[in-house]
Design an enzyme around this catalytic site. Structure first.
Site, PDB file in Angstrom:
ATOM      1  N   HIS A   1      -2.687   9.000  -0.357  1.00  0.00           N
ATOM      2  CA  HIS A   1      -1.383   8.496  -0.799  1.00  0.00           C
ATOM      3  C   HIS A   1      -1.532   6.989  -0.987  1.00  0.00           C
ATOM      4  O   HIS A   1      -1.957   6.282  -0.062  1.00  0.00           O
ATOM      5  CB  HIS A   1      -0.330   8.786   0.284  1.00  0.00           C
ATOM      6  CG  HIS A   1       1.059   8.339  -0.056  1.00  0.00           C
ATOM      7  ND1 HIS A   1       1.885   9.038  -0.920  1.00  0.00           N
ATOM      8  CD2 HIS A   1       1.783   7.263   0.351  1.00  0.00           C
ATOM      9  CE1 HIS A   1       3.050   8.417  -1.021  1.00  0.00           C
ATOM     10  NE2 HIS A   1       3.015   7.327  -0.257  1.00  0.00           N
TER      11      HIS A   1
ATOM     12  N   SER B   1      -1.217  10.907  -4.401  1.00  0.00           N
ATOM     13  CA  SER B   1       0.218  10.680  -4.618  1.00  0.00           C
ATOM     14  C   SER B   1       0.432   9.174  -4.611  1.00  0.00           C
ATOM     15  O   SER B   1      -0.392   8.424  -4.071  1.00  0.00           O
ATOM     16  CB  SER B   1       1.050  11.376  -3.536  1.00  0.00           C
ATOM     17  OG  SER B   1       0.611  11.017  -2.243  1.00  0.00           O
TER      18      SER B   1
ATOM     19  N   PHE C   1       3.052  -7.560   6.286  1.00  0.00           N
ATOM     20  CA  PHE C   1       3.409  -6.131   6.409  1.00  0.00           C
ATOM     21  C   PHE C   1       2.751  -5.551   7.651  1.00  0.00           C
ATOM     22  O   PHE C   1       3.364  -4.817   8.411  1.00  0.00           O
ATOM     23  CB  PHE C   1       2.862  -5.320   5.230  1.00  0.00           C
ATOM     24  CG  PHE C   1       3.603  -5.488   3.939  1.00  0.00           C
ATOM     25  CD1 PHE C   1       4.916  -5.913   3.898  1.00  0.00           C
ATOM     26  CD2 PHE C   1       2.965  -5.183   2.732  1.00  0.00           C
ATOM     27  CE1 PHE C   1       5.579  -6.059   2.699  1.00  0.00           C
ATOM     28  CE2 PHE C   1       3.615  -5.320   1.524  1.00  0.00           C
ATOM     29  CZ  PHE C   1       4.928  -5.761   1.513  1.00  0.00           C
TER      30      PHE C   1
ATOM     31  N   ASP D   1      13.850   1.758  10.642  1.00  0.00           N
ATOM     32  CA  ASP D   1      13.705   0.701  11.646  1.00  0.00           C
ATOM     33  C   ASP D   1      15.045   0.423  12.328  1.00  0.00           C
ATOM     34  O   ASP D   1      16.099   0.630  11.729  1.00  0.00           O
ATOM     35  CB  ASP D   1      13.213  -0.593  10.975  1.00  0.00           C
ATOM     36  CG  ASP D   1      11.743  -0.510  10.625  1.00  0.00           C
ATOM     37  OD1 ASP D   1      11.006   0.174  11.355  1.00  0.00           O
ATOM     38  OD2 ASP D   1      11.355  -1.122   9.617  1.00  0.00           O
TER      39      ASP D   1
HETATM   40  P1  FAD Z   1       9.431   8.451  14.183  1.00  0.00           P
HETATM   41  O1  FAD Z   1       8.277   9.211  13.694  1.00  0.00           O
HETATM   42  O2  FAD Z   1      10.669   9.174  14.500  1.00  0.00           O
HETATM   43  O3  FAD Z   1       9.014   7.622  15.472  1.00  0.00           O
HETATM   44  C1  FAD Z   1       7.852   6.815  15.432  1.00  0.00           C
HETATM   45  C2  FAD Z   1       7.424   6.509  16.855  1.00  0.00           C
HETATM   46  O4  FAD Z   1       8.364   5.626  17.477  1.00  0.00           O
HETATM   47  C3  FAD Z   1       7.382   7.726  17.736  1.00  0.00           C
HETATM   48  O5  FAD Z   1       6.196   8.402  17.591  1.00  0.00           O
HETATM   49  C4  FAD Z   1       7.605   7.154  19.103  1.00  0.00           C
HETATM   50  O6  FAD Z   1       6.405   6.680  19.635  1.00  0.00           O
HETATM   51  C5  FAD Z   1       8.514   5.992  18.815  1.00  0.00           C
HETATM   52  N1  FAD Z   1       9.910   6.376  19.049  1.00  0.00           N
HETATM   53  C6  FAD Z   1      10.809   6.752  18.110  1.00  0.00           C
HETATM   54  N2  FAD Z   1      11.989   7.028  18.679  1.00  0.00           N
HETATM   55  C7  FAD Z   1      11.821   6.806  19.989  1.00  0.00           C
HETATM   56  C8  FAD Z   1      12.678   6.914  21.107  1.00  0.00           C
HETATM   57  N3  FAD Z   1      13.942   7.301  20.979  1.00  0.00           N
HETATM   58  N4  FAD Z   1      12.169   6.594  22.312  1.00  0.00           N
HETATM   59  C9  FAD Z   1      10.886   6.207  22.457  1.00  0.00           C
HETATM   60  N5  FAD Z   1      10.036   6.092  21.430  1.00  0.00           N
HETATM   61  C10 FAD Z   1      10.487   6.391  20.221  1.00  0.00           C
HETATM   62  N6  FAD Z   1      11.262   2.833   6.349  1.00  0.00           N
HETATM   63  C11 FAD Z   1      12.324   2.706   5.526  1.00  0.00           C
HETATM   64  O7  FAD Z   1      13.323   2.070   5.885  1.00  0.00           O
HETATM   65  N7  FAD Z   1      12.341   3.281   4.273  1.00  0.00           N
HETATM   66  C12 FAD Z   1      11.291   4.010   3.805  1.00  0.00           C
HETATM   67  O8  FAD Z   1      11.330   4.501   2.677  1.00  0.00           O
HETATM   68  C13 FAD Z   1      10.151   4.170   4.662  1.00  0.00           C
HETATM   69  N8  FAD Z   1       9.079   4.904   4.263  1.00  0.00           N
HETATM   70  C14 FAD Z   1       8.022   5.079   5.115  1.00  0.00           C
HETATM   71  C15 FAD Z   1       6.957   5.892   4.710  1.00  0.00           C
HETATM   72  C16 FAD Z   1       5.857   6.088   5.540  1.00  0.00           C
HETATM   73  C17 FAD Z   1       4.724   6.977   5.065  1.00  0.00           C
HETATM   74  C18 FAD Z   1       5.806   5.438   6.811  1.00  0.00           C
HETATM   75  C19 FAD Z   1       4.603   5.597   7.695  1.00  0.00           C
HETATM   76  C20 FAD Z   1       6.877   4.641   7.228  1.00  0.00           C
HETATM   77  C21 FAD Z   1       7.986   4.454   6.404  1.00  0.00           C
HETATM   78  N9  FAD Z   1       9.094   3.688   6.794  1.00  0.00           N
HETATM   79  C22 FAD Z   1      10.168   3.540   5.951  1.00  0.00           C
HETATM   80  C23 FAD Z   1       9.081   2.985   8.099  1.00  0.00           C
HETATM   81  C24 FAD Z   1       9.795   3.767   9.214  1.00  0.00           C
HETATM   82  O9  FAD Z   1      11.145   3.941   8.888  1.00  0.00           O
HETATM   83  C25 FAD Z   1       9.669   2.946  10.493  1.00  0.00           C
HETATM   84  O10 FAD Z   1       8.344   2.878  10.927  1.00  0.00           O
HETATM   85  C26 FAD Z   1      10.596   3.371  11.629  1.00  0.00           C
HETATM   86  O11 FAD Z   1      10.562   2.365  12.642  1.00  0.00           O
HETATM   87  C27 FAD Z   1      10.230   4.666  12.285  1.00  0.00           C
HETATM   88  O12 FAD Z   1      10.656   5.760  11.555  1.00  0.00           O
HETATM   89  P2  FAD Z   1       9.786   7.110  11.645  1.00  0.00           P
HETATM   90  O13 FAD Z   1      10.526   8.241  11.072  1.00  0.00           O
HETATM   91  O14 FAD Z   1       8.450   6.828  11.163  1.00  0.00           O
HETATM   92  O15 FAD Z   1       9.765   7.247  13.230  1.00  0.00           O
END
Ligand code: FAD
Length: 305
Positions: free
Chosen positions: A277, A22, A227, A116
Site C-alpha cells: 500500500h 493499492s 510525520f 487521534d
Molecule cells: P486502534 O487500532 O483502535 O488503536 C491503536 C492502538 O492504540 C491500540 O493497539 C492500543 O495499543 C492503543 N489504544 C487504543 N485505544 C486504547 C484504549 N482505550 N486504551 C489503551 N490503549 C488504547 N487518522 C485519521 O484521522 N484519518 C485517516 O484517514 C487515517 N488513516 C489511517 C490509515 C492507516 C493505514 C493508519 C495506520 C492510520 C491512519 N490514521 C488516520 C491514524 C489513526 O487514526 C491514529 O493512529 C489513531 O490514533 C488510532 O486509530 P486506530 O484505529 O489506528 O487505533
C-alpha cells in the site's frame, strides 16, 4: 527487476506473479490541489491497483471532501475506492449516516479507524458521549449494518504511540479482526525487520488476515520526519544520511527517494511479501517508478483476491 515472489506469501495473500498494490490519497483543499490529485490518479490508474483509498481528516474535518473525492473516483474511473472513516468526535448517528451514504453510492470498502484524540497525539482519547467507543466498536457497527462492506483496519509495526506494549496492540488487532476486519494496512516504516518481526508476532497470535505494508516514499525528508514523530515511527540514521545536504536539491532528492523506497519494497518482495500500500501524498512520479521496479506495468492488470 521482476520481484521474486513466486514461492512464498509471507503476509497472508495468495501467491501471485505480480505484486498487488493499492494507493492512498488525501482529499484536496483547493482547485489546484484537486487538479493535481486528478493528474496523479490519471497517471496511476493504468497500474490497476486493487483499490485506492482516500483519507478522512482529523476529527472528520474532511467529511464532505472525502465523500466528493470518493464519489468522483466511482463515477469517473474504473478504480475501486476505499473510504477512510474515523469515529472520533462524532455521535454514532453521524458516523452511521456517513457509512450509509457511501453504501448508497456504491462504496463497498471502508478503512475504519478510531482517529487521534481531539487534542492531538499525546492527549488522552475520550470517545464522544454518544459515539462509538473504539475502532473495534466501529468495525462491528459497519459489519452489522452493511455485511457487504469490506473493512480494512490499521496495524502498527512499531506500536501505536498510545500502546502499552506489543501484546496490547496485537490484542486490539485481534479484536478488530474478530469484529469483521479482513485486512490491515500498516503505519509506514523504513526498517523492514520491524515489519517482519511484527508479522511474526501477529501470526503467532493466530491472526491470518493480510497485513499489508504501508510504504511512504520520502519526497521531503523534513516533512517525513515530522510525520514519523507524530506516528511513533522511527527514522533510521542511514535514511537521514542519504538525504543529508539535499535540502535545496529537489531533483537529486527525488532520485534518492525512489532508490530508497524501491530498495525497501524489492527487499520485502524477496521475503515473499506480495502486496503493498503506497502513501502517495497525491504525487504520482515516485510511486509510478517504484511500481515499475516491482514489475508492474500499465495494462498488466491483475486483481488479487
Ligand atoms: P486502534 O487500532 O483502535 O488503536 C491503536 C492502538 O492504540 C491500540 O493497539 C492500543 O495499543 C492503543 N489504544 C487504543 N485505544 C486504547 C484504549 N482505550 N486504551 C489503551 N490503549 C488504547 N487518522 C485519521 O484521522 N484519518 C485517516 O484517514 C487515517 N488513516 C489511517 C490509515 C492507516 C493505514 C493508519 C495506520 C492510520 C491512519 N490514521 C488516520 C491514524 C489513526 O487514526 C491514529 O493512529 C489513531 O490514533 C488510532 O486509530 P486506530 O484505529 O489506528 O487505533
Amino acid at each position: 527487476m521482476t520481484s521474486d515472489i513466486s514461492s512464498r506469501a509471507h503476509n497472508g495473500h495468495a501467491v501471485h506473479q505480480r505484486p498487488a498494490i493499492s494507493f492512498e490519497f488525501f482529499p484536496p483543499k483547493t482547485e489546484e490541489m484537486e487538479r493535481n490529485l486528478w493528474d496523479t490518479i490519471t497517471r496511476l490508474a493504468p497500474l490497476a491497483p486493487n483499490f485506492v483509498s482516500v483519507t478522512y481528516g482529523a476529527g472528520g474535518s474532511t467529511r464532505e471532501r472525502t465523500h466528493t473525492t470518493i464519489t468522483r473516483i466511482l463515477g469517473e474511473t474504473d478504480l475501486t475506492p476505499a473510504a477512510h472513516l474515523t469515529c472520533v468526535d462524532a455521535p454514532k448517528a453521524d458516523v452511521d449516516d456517513v457509512v450509509a451514504r457511501y453504501h448508497e453510492v456504491g462504496v463497498r470498502h471502508i478503512v475504519a479507524l478510531r482517529g487521534d484524540p481531539t487534542g492531538g497525539i499525546g492527549d488522552t482519547y475520550a470517545p464522544h458521549p454518544q459515539g462509538y467507543t473504539s475502532s473495534v466498536d466501529l468495525v462491528a457497527a459497519i459489519k452489522r449494518r452493511h455485511p457487504d462492506i469490506e473493512v480494512t483496519v490499521s496495524a502498527y509495526p512499531e506500536r501505536h504511540p498510545e500502546s502499552t506494549g506489543f501484546d496490547a496492540d496485537i490484542d486490539m488487532l485481534k479484536a478488530k479482526v474478530d469484529a469483521g476486519a479482513t485486512r490491515a494496512i500498516t503505519q509506514f516504516f523504513f526498517d523492514n525487520d520491524l515489519y517482519l518481526r511484527y508479522l511474526d508476532r501477529v501470526r503467532a497470535r493466530g491472526i491470518a488476515i493480510p497485513i499489508v505494508p504501508g510504504i511512504l516514499p520520502v519526497q521531503n525528508f523534513k516533512q517525513a520526519s515530522n510525520f514519523a514523530k507524530r506516528a511513533g515511527a522511527s527514522m533510521p540514521d542511514w535514511l537521514a544520511e542519504k538525504f543529508e545536504g539535499l535540502d535545496d536539491d529537489p531533483e537529486t532528492r527525488k532520485l534518492v527517494a525512489a532508490t530508497v523506497a524501491a530498495g525497501q519494497v524489492q527487499k520485502l518482495a524477496k521475503r515473499g511479501i506480495d502486496t503493498f500500500h503506497f502513501y502517495t501524498m497525491n504525487r504520482a512520479d515516485l510511486v509510478f517508478a517504484i511500481s515499475h521496479l516491482l514489475g508492474i506495468r500499465p495494462g498488466s492488470a491483475r486483481k488479487a483476491a
